[in-house]
Design an enzyme around this catalytic site. Structure first.
Site, short mmCIF file in Angstrom:
data_model
loop_
_atom_site.label_atom_id
_atom_site.label_comp_id
_atom_site.label_asym_id
_atom_site.label_seq_id
_atom_site.Cartn_x
_atom_site.Cartn_y
_atom_site.Cartn_z
N TRP A 102 28.78 -15.34 -2.67
CA TRP A 102 28.55 -16.46 -1.75
C TRP A 102 27.15 -16.43 -1.16
O TRP A 102 26.51 -17.48 -1.02
CB TRP A 102 29.62 -16.51 -0.65
CG TRP A 102 30.91 -17.10 -1.17
CD1 TRP A 102 32.11 -16.48 -1.27
CD2 TRP A 102 31.10 -18.43 -1.68
NE1 TRP A 102 33.05 -17.33 -1.82
CE2 TRP A 102 32.46 -18.53 -2.09
CE3 TRP A 102 30.27 -19.54 -1.87
CZ2 TRP A 102 32.99 -19.70 -2.65
CZ3 TRP A 102 30.82 -20.71 -2.42
CH2 TRP A 102 32.15 -20.78 -2.81
N ASP A 174 27.11 -17.19 7.40
CA ASP A 174 28.20 -17.93 6.75
C ASP A 174 29.48 -17.14 7.02
O ASP A 174 29.76 -16.16 6.35
CB ASP A 174 27.92 -18.04 5.25
CG ASP A 174 29.10 -18.63 4.49
OD1 ASP A 174 30.11 -19.02 5.13
OD2 ASP A 174 29.02 -18.70 3.24
N LYS A 198 39.79 -21.34 5.13
CA LYS A 198 40.24 -19.95 5.07
C LYS A 198 40.94 -19.55 6.36
O LYS A 198 42.09 -19.13 6.34
CB LYS A 198 39.05 -19.01 4.80
CG LYS A 198 38.67 -18.90 3.34
CD LYS A 198 37.65 -19.90 2.89
CE LYS A 198 37.38 -19.82 1.41
NZ LYS A 198 35.97 -20.12 1.08
C1 LIG Z 1 34.88 -20.55 0.45
C2 LIG Z 1 33.53 -20.14 0.87
C3 LIG Z 1 32.44 -21.03 0.82
C4 LIG Z 1 32.52 -22.42 0.23
O1 LIG Z 1 33.26 -23.29 0.95
P1 LIG Z 1 33.41 -24.83 0.49
O2 LIG Z 1 34.08 -25.42 1.66
O3 LIG Z 1 34.22 -24.84 -0.76
O4 LIG Z 1 32.04 -25.37 0.26
C5 LIG Z 1 31.22 -20.59 1.28
N1 LIG Z 1 31.07 -19.35 1.76
C6 LIG Z 1 32.10 -18.46 1.82
C7 LIG Z 1 31.87 -17.11 2.38
C8 LIG Z 1 33.35 -18.84 1.38
O5 LIG Z 1 34.37 -17.96 1.43
#
Ligand SMILES: *Cc1c(COP(=O)(O)O)cnc(C)c1O
Length: 362
Positions: A102, A174, A198
């Site tokens: 990521w 993030d 999540k």
């Molecule tokens: C799932 C995830 C993303 C991407 O999320 P989207 O909503 O599909 O764009 C980005 N960073 C991390 C750490 C993730 O787990």
């Protein structure tokens, strides 16, 4: 019917109590006779609900007053683009710390806008596990507009628990797969963002927590819906927000408060992760290749001693009510995502299943 436990990495399971409440008011929200999905985002009822969700999140995370909370479209990846647009200002450079897939994906997007300085901090430990170098090795460039990292790599199951010191360069995180799983000191960050699917609610929403002084310097070419200043001026309702996701996030925040807040939730998350890691470590059949100091509490990848048993493991676990355990294709094996909504009973059921499977096939 067998009780189903869903270990999906995202969109992930939601708390059962939240789903039941949402179901009970699905067609008739607050006695209005219509669904919350069918009301105007400008109606006083919706605005009050939306504001309360923000206040509850502020309470849960102890967000200081000099931070704005924005409810945006575009998930995690939307913010991969929004961050450089908003934070570069007249600078050209940004630092990105690499710890897995990521953080690497964030770089691909940022490279369209900035000169990126990448620092790979992954390392192999003496016993051959994946480790992460100390944040003293980050080498942040003083001229960079910001430094970006991913405290929890959802795919590899790597989590960084210490918050690095980056001096005057704002720290951007993030937190898509770790937000609300443990207390954090928001004041150490310039921007925290997270896709919702999540640990917050349904997909379609991303939450951005941004320090006031970082708002208002966006490049002219920024799409308005991604502009933190525009979203601030319009209380995240410049365009129609993802109204149902916002509502469900609000229910999740209430549920977290009822659990006793994030400190209580963290205790539970520690107990869940320990239960599963102990089961893996005490067996010679299962293994996890992440160094203990950076093992994720949310996403736990593991492999079987014999890969040819993977399909059998997946079909038998599914029959036992344990679903979506297949690992990410880049890592292989299995992955159990055990976000806040996963009860410890679900982890116990998985551990029990793993022991039976090992007896049968090892
Ligand atoms: C799932 C995830 C993303 C991407 O999320 P989207 O909503 O599909 O764009 C980005 N960073 C991390 C750490 C993730 O787990």
């Amino acid at each position: 019917m067998t009780k189903i436990y869903n270990f999906c990495a995202g969109p992930a399971m939601l708390p059962e109590a939240v789903m039941q409440q949402a179901q009970s008011e699905f067609c008739n929200w607050q006695g209005s006779g219509v669904s919350v999905m069918e009301v105007s985002h400008r109606s006083p009822e919706y605005v009050a609900m939306a504001k309360q969700a923000e206040l509850d999140l502020r309470e849960l995370m102890a967000i200081p007053d000099n931070y704005k909370v924005l409810f945006c479209h575009g998930g995690g990846r939307g913010q991969f683009a929004a961050v450089p647009f908003n934070l570069l200002g007249d600078k050209l450079d940004a630092d990105y710390i690499l710890t897995g897939q990521w953080s690497k994906s964030a770089v691909v997007e940022a490279k369209k806008h900035a000169r990126i300085h990448e620092t790979n901090i992954m390392r192999t430990t003496e016993d051959g596990k994946i480790g992460v170098k100390s944040s003293d090795d980050w080498n942040v460039n003083a001229g960079s507009a910001y430094v970006h990292y991913c405290p929890n790599e959802t795919i590899e199951g790597i989590e960084i628990f210490d918050v690095p010191e980056t001096g005057v360069v704002p720290l951007v995180a993030d937190m898509s797969s770790t937000i609300l799983s443990r207390p954090i000191d928001v004041s150490k960050f310039g921007v925290i963002y997270a896709g919702a699917q999540k640990n917050i609610g349904p997909s379609g929403l991303s939450i951005v927590i941004v320090r006031d002084d970082l708002i208002g310097h966006a490049r002219q070419t920024i799409p308005s819906i991604f502009d933190y200043q525009v979203q601030t001026d319009f209380d995240s309702m410049y365009n129609t927000p993802p109204t149902y996701s916002w509502y469900l996030a609000g229910l999740v925040f209430k549920w977290l408060l009822a659990q006793g807040g994030i400190a209580a939730v963290e205790k539970n998350n520690i107990a869940k992760a320990e239960l599963l890691y102990n089961a893996i470590d005490s067996s010679s059949f299962y293994s996890n290749n992440v160094d203990a100091s950076v093992r994720s509490r949310m996403n736990i990848p593991f492999t079987l001693a014999d890969d040819s048993l993977n399909e059998t493991f997946l079909s038998e676990s599914k029959a036992a009510g344990l679903v979506t355990l297949k690992g990410h294709k880049l890592v292989g094996g299995m992955r159990a995502s055990i976000y806040n909504a996963m009860p410890i009973e679900g982890v116990q059921a998985l551990v029990d299943f793993m022991a039976v499977f090992e007896k049968k096939y090892a």
